[in-house]
Design an enzyme around this catalytic site. Structure first.
Site, short mmCIF file in Angstrom:
data_model
loop_
_atom_site.label_atom_id
_atom_site.label_comp_id
_atom_site.label_asym_id
_atom_site.label_seq_id
_atom_site.Cartn_x
_atom_site.Cartn_y
_atom_site.Cartn_z
N CYS A 11 0.54 -0.82 0.54
CA CYS A 11 0.09 -0.28 0.03
C CYS A 11 0.94 1.31 0.16
O CYS A 11 2.60 1.08 -0.52
CB CYS A 11 -1.25 -0.01 1.55
SG CYS A 11 -0.33 0.17 2.70
N ASN A 14 2.30 1.18 4.48
CA ASN A 14 2.35 0.40 5.14
C ASN A 14 2.19 0.40 6.39
O ASN A 14 3.04 -0.25 7.49
CB ASN A 14 3.80 -0.31 5.00
CG ASN A 14 4.36 -1.86 5.22
OD1 ASN A 14 5.45 -1.78 5.64
ND2 ASN A 14 3.63 -2.77 5.22
N CYS A 16 -1.30 0.94 7.71
CA CYS A 16 -2.80 0.69 7.66
C CYS A 16 -3.43 -0.13 6.71
O CYS A 16 -3.18 -1.21 7.92
CB CYS A 16 -3.73 1.73 7.31
SG CYS A 16 -3.45 3.61 8.20
N ARG A 17 -3.51 -0.36 5.80
CA ARG A 17 -3.82 -1.16 4.63
C ARG A 17 -2.91 -3.00 4.77
O ARG A 17 -3.14 -4.40 5.09
CB ARG A 17 -4.67 -1.15 3.70
CG ARG A 17 -5.64 -0.30 3.56
CD ARG A 17 -5.61 0.43 1.77
NE ARG A 17 -4.45 1.47 1.84
CZ ARG A 17 -3.84 1.97 1.04
NH1 ARG A 17 -5.48 2.37 -0.46
NH2 ARG A 17 -3.13 2.51 0.34
N SER A 18 -1.60 -2.88 4.21
CA SER A 18 -1.34 -3.94 4.11
C SER A 18 -0.33 -4.89 4.57
O SER A 18 -0.66 -5.59 5.15
CB SER A 18 -0.38 -3.83 3.00
OG SER A 18 1.03 -2.44 3.93
N ASP A 127 -8.89 3.43 2.07
CA ASP A 127 -7.72 4.40 2.76
C ASP A 127 -8.21 4.52 3.85
O ASP A 127 -8.27 5.64 4.10
CB ASP A 127 -6.68 5.40 1.68
CG ASP A 127 -5.37 4.68 3.09
OD1 ASP A 127 -5.29 4.34 4.40
OD2 ASP A 127 -4.34 5.25 2.63
P1 4NP Z 1 -1.67 3.42 4.49
O1 4NP Z 1 -1.92 4.26 4.68
O2 4NP Z 1 -0.95 3.10 2.93
O3 4NP Z 1 -3.02 2.07 3.66
O4 4NP Z 1 -0.96 2.79 4.91
C1 4NP Z 1 -1.48 5.75 4.31
C2 4NP Z 1 -0.35 5.81 5.90
C3 4NP Z 1 -0.14 6.92 5.59
C4 4NP Z 1 -0.76 7.80 4.28
C5 4NP Z 1 -1.00 8.01 3.43
C6 4NP Z 1 -2.03 6.51 3.52
N1 4NP Z 1 0.64 9.34 5.03
O5 4NP Z 1 -0.01 9.97 3.73
O6 4NP Z 1 1.47 9.18 5.15
#
Ligand code: 4NP
Length: 159
Positions: A11, A14, A16-18, A127
């Site tokens: 994702c 790294n 939240c989702r993955s 997300d």
């Molecule tokens: P993820 O979510 O891709 O599911 O881990 C996010 C985590 C951090 C950010 C964006 C999405 N960020 O912009 O910091």
């Protein structure tokens, strides 16, 4: 003899989702006694959270469902990962574009996580970093991980 298979969930951050998918998929793989046959990891296309544990919302939903996430910390995806893993599975289409750029626009084999969810209209896994809805993401991830495991067992002839 069963061949080793490797799965990398990708994702953006790294956190939240993955990592949620990594923990949930590892849980199912353990339940089926396939831990020594399927290697599982996750990574992000963005470096900003490297070394961090999963987001507290991801930790909370995993705890609620008694899914272990010990030792999961964020890392940035590497070009070599795209060749090394049997299945690279991206959470949304932006992740796929970012991964494609990483390998100089060659077309790597990257799967979309939502394509493992039967009968879904989702084009990507929402997300929760932005939506705040970790439950919705968890529901999609459990459905996809179950079907992914069935797909791998089928493709590997492990049934
Ligand atoms: P993820 O979510 O891709 O599911 O881990 C996010 C985590 C951090 C950010 C964006 C999405 N960020 O912009 O910091």
């Amino acid at each position: 003899m069963k061949q080793m298979v490797s799965v990398l969930f990708v994702c953006l951050g790294n956190i939240c989702r993955s990592p949620m998918a990594e923990a949930v998929f590892r849980h199912y793989v353990q339940q089926e006694g396939l831990s020594d046959k399927i290697q599982i990891d996750s990574a992000g296309t963005y470096h900003g959270h490297v070394g961090q544990p999963p987001h507290h919302g991801t930790q909370q939903v995993l705890k609620e469902n008694q899914i272990n996430y010990d030792g999961i910390t964020a890392r940035e995806v590497q070009k070599e990962d795209l060749e090394r893993y049997t299945y690279v599975i991206a959470m949304d289409d932006q992740n796929i574009r970012d991964l494609t750029r990483l390998v100089d626009n060659r077309i790597p084999t990257i799967h979309r996580f939502v394509d493992f969810i039967p009968n879904t209209t989702y084009q990507g896994v929402p997300d929760p970093y932005y939506t705040g809805d970790f439950q919705e993401t968890y529901q999609l991830i459990t459905a996809g991980c179950q079907h992914l495991l069935a797909t791998i067992k089928n493709e590997q002839g492990w049934n």
